[in-house]
Scaffold this motif. Structure first.
Motif, PDB file in Angstrom:
ATOM      1  N   VAL A 171       0.837  -1.208   0.000  1.00  0.00           N
ATOM      2  CA  VAL A 171       0.000   0.000   0.000  1.00  0.00           C
ATOM      3  C   VAL A 171       0.869   1.254   0.000  1.00  0.00           C
ATOM      4  O   VAL A 171       0.659   2.186  -0.780  1.00  0.00           O
ATOM      5  CB  VAL A 171      -0.940   0.001   1.213  1.00  0.00           C
ATOM      6  N   VAL A 172       1.859   1.280   0.887  1.00  0.00           N
ATOM      7  CA  VAL A 172       2.682   2.479   1.054  1.00  0.00           C
ATOM      8  C   VAL A 172       3.435   2.817  -0.227  1.00  0.00           C
ATOM      9  O   VAL A 172       3.530   3.985  -0.622  1.00  0.00           O
ATOM     10  CB  VAL A 172       3.666   2.304   2.222  1.00  0.00           C
ATOM     11  N   PHE A 173       3.967   1.810  -0.906  1.00  0.00           N
ATOM     12  CA  PHE A 173       4.790   2.063  -2.090  1.00  0.00           C
ATOM     13  C   PHE A 173       4.057   1.748  -3.392  1.00  0.00           C
ATOM     14  O   PHE A 173       4.687   1.628  -4.444  1.00  0.00           O
ATOM     15  CB  PHE A 173       6.095   1.277  -1.992  1.00  0.00           C
ATOM     16  N   GLN A 174       2.743   1.667  -3.350  1.00  0.00           N
ATOM     17  CA  GLN A 174       1.973   1.446  -4.571  1.00  0.00           C
ATOM     18  C   GLN A 174       2.216   2.588  -5.559  1.00  0.00           C
ATOM     19  O   GLN A 174       2.076   3.759  -5.224  1.00  0.00           O
ATOM     20  CB  GLN A 174       0.479   1.357  -4.264  1.00  0.00           C
ATOM     21  N   GLY A 175       2.578   2.247  -6.778  1.00  0.00           N
ATOM     22  CA  GLY A 175       2.796   3.253  -7.808  1.00  0.00           C
ATOM     23  C   GLY A 175       4.121   3.978  -7.723  1.00  0.00           C
ATOM     24  O   GLY A 175       4.385   4.878  -8.512  1.00  0.00           O
ATOM     25  N   GLN A 183       1.096   6.733  -4.388  1.00  0.00           N
ATOM     26  CA  GLN A 183      -0.065   7.048  -3.572  1.00  0.00           C
ATOM     27  C   GLN A 183       0.306   7.923  -2.374  1.00  0.00           C
ATOM     28  O   GLN A 183      -0.508   8.706  -1.893  1.00  0.00           O
ATOM     29  CB  GLN A 183      -0.729   5.753  -3.095  1.00  0.00           C
ATOM     30  N   PHE A 184       1.520   7.762  -1.877  1.00  0.00           N
ATOM     31  CA  PHE A 184       2.017   8.584  -0.775  1.00  0.00           C
ATOM     32  C   PHE A 184       3.228   9.361  -1.300  1.00  0.00           C
ATOM     33  O   PHE A 184       4.205   8.766  -1.771  1.00  0.00           O
ATOM     34  CB  PHE A 184       2.389   7.712   0.424  1.00  0.00           C
ATOM     35  N   THR A 185       3.161  10.671  -1.208  1.00  0.00           N
ATOM     36  CA  THR A 185       4.101  11.549  -1.898  1.00  0.00           C
ATOM     37  C   THR A 185       5.558  11.216  -1.616  1.00  0.00           C
ATOM     38  O   THR A 185       6.394  11.198  -2.519  1.00  0.00           O
ATOM     39  CB  THR A 185       3.827  13.017  -1.510  1.00  0.00           C
ATOM     40  N   PHE A 186       5.879  10.925  -0.362  1.00  0.00           N
ATOM     41  CA  PHE A 186       7.283  10.718   0.004  1.00  0.00           C
ATOM     42  C   PHE A 186       7.909   9.549  -0.733  1.00  0.00           C
ATOM     43  O   PHE A 186       9.137   9.472  -0.884  1.00  0.00           O
ATOM     44  CB  PHE A 186       7.411  10.517   1.519  1.00  0.00           C
ATOM     45  N   ALA A 187       7.082   8.620  -1.212  1.00  0.00           N
ATOM     46  CA  ALA A 187       7.602   7.401  -1.836  1.00  0.00           C
ATOM     47  C   ALA A 187       8.277   7.663  -3.170  1.00  0.00           C
ATOM     48  O   ALA A 187       9.085   6.844  -3.625  1.00  0.00           O
ATOM     49  CB  ALA A 187       6.478   6.374  -2.015  1.00  0.00           C
TER      50      ALA A 187
END
Length: 420
Positions: A171-175, A183-187
């Motif tokens: 989830v955190v690093f999706q995309g 999905q989460f900008t910092f990634a």
């Protein structure tokens, strides 16, 4: 020998700073011994210089730069990554976004507390999940535990929803493999390469993450699956239910059944990927250092602790494998390519495909390059969806919706509701 005299103290308004010093010297010389006069004179010179500086008319500067982490009030302000200007949160565009966001009311009774999440899995996967969750809390919400919990709750909500990957790191690093798809900008914006938390701050973020993985919930955000800051207004936010506002973050969930608690039923995969981008922070994400149930090796904190791993290389994906949770559609799901010229016939085509099925989902794309072929459906495929038909039970006649950017409809209720 003391010499007594009846002399009034000098008038400070009678001359400049040097005249004041001379007058004080003559006055003190008439009253005190030479030795005492010298000592007191030096003290008085310091006072006069202070008063002279205050009389320049320059206001006292109580503020500090954004990089110092202090605001004019003395309250800690969020630290900005190098190269990021604080103007992003101010100015006409930011103020307009705030006005629009304020005009969107929080949905009454729209927030239902999520169910507690209890970890079940081996030690290596648990450590990876903890660090992915801790990184999200730190980079997305800063250092306050309450703010971190709110963001972490969104991650756990997504893990349980069928629209997202079913592992925490997934989830955190999706995309994150796409420059604009994370999905989460910092990634994918370089935050992890630009700045790292201190050992103490990272430890606290991991504690908060561990609590969330052992039953802690953040009821303030309920089953929210989306959020954004109040100085931006993404197009999708007005198409979702706004259910909470915490500091500068606004939280949302999908409208309709897809956003209701009964939709959060997907089981956690129990398997977490190795994320090379976290190698600089996390022992668990360093290749070969952690096996399923081996004790944690004693490795100093941070990428700098590894002599052979320069910081710029610590975040390079030597082996980055996101969880392969992809699966073929179920028998009641149709992922199809549609003829753009036949938009008015899409609903009939879906009804024929779903005939005899109690529940059915018919999703179509006019551009075959974007058509999904498996689950979870990618964010890009969702964004380019042309048509959907959903039937959710024997008493449901089914709802057909079109992408109204592609196929304008006279009835806005027939338009697809956009997420983000």
């Amino acid at each position: 020998m003391r010499v007594m005299a009846s002399i009034a103290p000098p008038d400070p308004s009678a001359g400049g700073s040097l005249d004041i010093v001379a007058a004080i010297s003559r006055w003190l010389s008439a009253l005190l011994t030479v030795r005492t006069t010298v000592i007191v004179l030096l003290a008085c010179i310091g006072l006069v210089l202070i008063f002279a500086d205050q009389g320049t008319g320059k206001p006292e500067d109580h503020s500090k730069s954004a990089s110092s982490g202090q605001s004019a009030s003395g309250i800690a302000a969020p630290l900005l990554p190098p190269g990021v200007q604080p103007a992003a949160t101010t100015g006409p565009e930011a103020e307009m976004a705030r006005l629009i966001n304020d005009s969107i009311a929080i949905v009454p009774a729209g927030r239902v507390a999520a169910k507690p999440f209890f970890w079940a899995g081996n030690m290596a996967d648990r450590e990876r999940a903890t660090d992915c969750l801790a990184a999200t809390g730190y980079y997305e919400a800063g250092t306050r535990a309450a703010d971190q919990r709110a963001v972490m709750q969104v991650v756990l909500n997504r893990v349980r929803h069928p629209a997202f990957p079913h592992s925490i790191c997934g989830v955190v690093f999706q995309g994150a493999e796409r420059k604009t798809g994370c999905q989460f900008t910092f990634a994918c914006d370089g935050s992890m390469a630009r700045r790292q938390p201190s050992a103490a701050i990272w430890r606290q973020a991991r504690i908060t993450a561990s609590e969330m993985l052992t039953g802690q919930i953040e009821p303030a955000v309920g089953n929210a699956t989306h959020y954004h800051t109040d100085w931006v207004h993404p197009a999708w936010s007005s198409q979702m239910n706004k259910i909470a506002a915490i500091d500068t973050h606004l939280f949302f969930r999908w409208r309709g059944n897809i956003g209701e608690p009964q939709s959060f039923t997907t089981r956690y995969s129990g398997s977490e990927p190795l994320i090379a981008r976290l190698a600089g922070l996390s022992i668990a994400h360093r290749e070969g250092l952690l096996t399923a149930d081996a004790p944690l090796p004693v490795v100093p904190f941070g990428a700098a602790a590894l002599p052979s791993m320069r910081p710029e290389n610590a975040l390079t994906a030597a082996r980055e494998i996101l969880p392969d949770q992809a699966r073929a559609p179920d028998a009641d799901v149709f992922l199809v390519t549609l003829d753009k010229a036949g938009a008015d016939g899409f609903a009939r085509q879906a009804e024929l495909a779903c005939a005899g099925k109690t529940t059915c989902r018919f999703l179509g794309w006019t551009n075959p390059a974007y058509k999904a072929s498996q689950f979870p459906v990618s964010g890009r495929a969702i964004d380019t969806l042309s048509f959907s038909y959903v039937r959710q039970g024997a008493s449901d006649a089914g709802k057909a919706r079109w992408n109204c950017n592609e196929f304008p409809r006279g009835d806005r209720a027939q338009c697809l509701r956009r997420g983000g």
